[in-house]
Design a protein around this motif. Structure first.
Motif: not given
Ligand code: ADE
Length: 263
Positions: A10-15, A93-96
């Motif tokens: 896990v290198r990048c996370v969206v919250v 959706y937009a964040s992914i």
């Protein structure tokens, strides 16, 4: 169905967070920087993105995790936070599409159940997310009723949950702060321990796009205590958001650069 990849580091996370009040403690704690115009989303989108890094704190690993916090923003007409499922799905959706995360977390506040051991300020991670208000008759094609409930599984992270001192269980979503008797019956039959307004919508997007997903929810009110939800929610919003910040930070510090399958 292809399952999300949990063996990649896990290198990048969206919250993804619905309310500014829920997001503020985490933004301030980590000094996340707000994206300036042109932002990462289609022009006119309500979402607001903040980005930064969190240092990992594992024994054998001193590395950074890239974090993008996406607040759903405010409604153009009513100026209120964009709560509930429509904004949550669009933001996810937009964040992914914008950030290509290894993990999406729907973080926020929620109702708990006293009869199932829930207390104000408890933080829960999802084992599964369901909807409790999508009642669709089976029809001729078969699976519409189960499609309505959703049943979006989260990756198994019980060792991680123990390490950070949070509870785990089924998170149940609808577009309403209050619930009807049949909503309650459905939550009971699914074994729900958390009631909120976004997680299942984010989970559906993540399942469709094969991105691992966890809901992390801090309890502001007790659904089965017979008290008015709205009053209790606002009375505890600040302290629950602060507890959420602490547990989310700890979770991301432990996760940093390691695969979810390690837990
Ligand atoms: N958010 C906080 N408390 C909630 C509740 N009881 N139901 C839905 N969403 C919530």
């Amino acid at each position: 169905m292809n399952l999300p990849t949990v063996s990649a580091p896990v290198r990048c996370v969206v919250v993804v967070i619905a309310m500014e009040e829920e997001a503020r403690p985490f933004i301030e704690k980590h000094g996340l920087k707000k994206h300036q115009e042109p932002g990462p989303f289609v022009s006119g989108s309500p979402m607001v993105a903040y980005s930064g890094q969190i240092n990992s704190c594992t024994d054998d690993n001193q590395s950074h995790l890239r974090v993008h916090l996406v607040w759903n923003g405010r409604d153009q007409k009513y100026k209120v936070n964009n709560v509930a499922t429509t904004a949550a799905a669009v933001a996810t959706y937009a964040s992914i599409a914008a950030f290509h995360p290894d993990l999406v977390v729907s973080a926020g506040t929620a109702g708990g159940f006293g009869e199932l051991g829930g207390n104000i300020g408890d933080v829960y991670a999802s084992t599964k997310c369901v909807y409790h208000n999508r009642r669709i008759p089976e029809g001729e094609t078969g699976d519409l009723e189960e499609y309505g409930f959703g049943h979006y599984r989260s990756p198994p992270i019980s060792a991680l949950a123990s390490a950070i001192g949070i509870k785990q269980g089924v998170v149940s979503t609808s577009d309403s702060l209050e619930c009807t008797a049949s909503d309650l019956q459905l939550m009971r039959s699914e074994g729900a321990v958390v009631k909120e307004m976004e997680a299942a919508a984010c989970a559906w997007v993540c399942q469709s796009l094969r991105v691992p997903f966890i809901a992390l929810k801090s309890i502001t009110d007790i659904v089965d205590a017979g008290r008015p939800t709205e009053k209790e929610f606002y009375a505890n919003l600040h302290s629950a958001s602060s507890a959420l910040q602490g547990k989310l930070t700890h979770m991301l510090q432990l996760l940093g650069q390691q695969p979810l399958s390690r837990w």
